[in-house]
Scaffold this active site. Structure first.
Site, PDB file in Angstrom:
ATOM      1  N   TYR A   1     -21.633  28.151 -14.639  1.00  0.00           N
ATOM      2  CA  TYR A   1     -22.874  27.678 -15.266  1.00  0.00           C
ATOM      3  C   TYR A   1     -22.670  27.071 -16.660  1.00  0.00           C
ATOM      4  O   TYR A   1     -23.636  26.591 -17.249  1.00  0.00           O
ATOM      5  CB  TYR A   1     -23.876  28.840 -15.347  1.00  0.00           C
ATOM      6  CG  TYR A   1     -24.285  29.347 -13.977  1.00  0.00           C
ATOM      7  CD1 TYR A   1     -25.058  28.555 -13.132  1.00  0.00           C
ATOM      8  CD2 TYR A   1     -23.872  30.596 -13.518  1.00  0.00           C
ATOM      9  CE1 TYR A   1     -25.414  28.991 -11.866  1.00  0.00           C
ATOM     10  CE2 TYR A   1     -24.229  31.051 -12.253  1.00  0.00           C
ATOM     11  CZ  TYR A   1     -25.000  30.249 -11.436  1.00  0.00           C
ATOM     12  OH  TYR A   1     -25.351  30.681 -10.183  1.00  0.00           O
TER      13      TYR A   1
ATOM     14  N   HIS B   1     -30.907  22.677  -9.580  1.00  0.00           N
ATOM     15  CA  HIS B   1     -29.871  23.712  -9.678  1.00  0.00           C
ATOM     16  C   HIS B   1     -28.778  23.205 -10.602  1.00  0.00           C
ATOM     17  O   HIS B   1     -28.387  22.025 -10.516  1.00  0.00           O
ATOM     18  CB  HIS B   1     -29.281  24.029  -8.304  1.00  0.00           C
ATOM     19  CG  HIS B   1     -30.304  24.568  -7.355  1.00  0.00           C
ATOM     20  ND1 HIS B   1     -30.727  25.875  -7.406  1.00  0.00           N
ATOM     21  CD2 HIS B   1     -31.022  23.956  -6.393  1.00  0.00           C
ATOM     22  CE1 HIS B   1     -31.657  26.049  -6.479  1.00  0.00           C
ATOM     23  NE2 HIS B   1     -31.869  24.903  -5.863  1.00  0.00           N
TER      24      HIS B   1
HETATM   25  C1  DQA Z   1     -28.788  28.362  -9.311  1.00  0.00           C
HETATM   26  C2  DQA Z   1     -28.033  28.541  -7.985  1.00  0.00           C
HETATM   27  C3  DQA Z   1     -28.465  29.803  -7.294  1.00  0.00           C
HETATM   28  O1  DQA Z   1     -27.731  29.967  -6.079  1.00  0.00           O
HETATM   29  C4  DQA Z   1     -28.193  31.004  -8.166  1.00  0.00           C
HETATM   30  O2  DQA Z   1     -28.657  32.182  -7.534  1.00  0.00           O
HETATM   31  C5  DQA Z   1     -28.765  30.868  -9.530  1.00  0.00           C
HETATM   32  C6  DQA Z   1     -28.674  29.581 -10.201  1.00  0.00           C
HETATM   33  C7  DQA Z   1     -28.259  27.166 -10.116  1.00  0.00           C
HETATM   34  O3  DQA Z   1     -28.954  26.735 -11.027  1.00  0.00           O
HETATM   35  O4  DQA Z   1     -27.143  26.703  -9.854  1.00  0.00           O
HETATM   36  O5  DQA Z   1     -29.236  31.819 -10.120  1.00  0.00           O
HETATM   37  O6  DQA Z   1     -30.158  28.129  -9.012  1.00  0.00           O
END
Ligand code: DQA
Length: 147
Positions: free
Chosen positions: A22, A99
């Protein structure tokens, strides 16, 4: 034009949470980036994050009732929350699902989103740019004066 930028479960942990996936910037950095992009586009953004599904549902109801546009990162709720899907279906603002990570290159359970079918579009895997591009898409769809 008002846009609610809604981030769900665990997204307040950005910067500390799995930085290899992330990134190292935190949630406040994400809010600042969205505000800067919104100012350029002439949008007013209201950025919120919650780990509580009921709170997220209430925010989506608010978006539906006020005809706000929505950028929604549902986090893990994307993959199983039919309640969130039903609330998102009511939003006509439009709603763009985002995402940060490329969910399709990760575990199989992340490959399907129950939200996507009711979103105007989905932007996946581009980090903060997923949110910023969603704001651009919303600005491009805004009704013109007199239209
Ligand atoms: C997410 C992807 C999801 O699978 C994960 O559970 C998240 C973040 C993303 O922003 O990449 O919490 O939504």
């Amino acid at each position: 034009m008002r846009v609610m930028v809604l981030s769900g479960a665990n997204l307040g942990r950005l910067g500390r949470r799995e930085p290899a996936v992330y990134g190292s910037r935190d949630y406040n950095d994400l809010v600042a980036a969205c505000q800067e992009q919104a100012a350029e586009l002439g949008l007013v953004v209201d950025c919120r994050q919650t780990d509580d599904e009921a709170t997220m549902l209430a925010w989506l109801h608010e978006a539906a009732d006020t005809e706000a546009a929505v950028v929604l990162n549902p986090g893990a709720w994307s993959h199983y929350s039919y309640a969130l899907r039903d609330a998102a279906a009511e939003v006509r603002g439009p709603l763009v699902e985002v995402h940060l990570s490329q969910t399709h290159a990760r575990e199989a359970f992340r490959h399907h989103s129950v939200i996507s079918a009711v979103a105007a579009g989905t932007i996946t895997g581009l980090g903060f740019d997923s949110y910023l591009l969603a704001l651009r898409a919303i600005a491009a769809r805004r009704p013109r004066d007199g239209a």
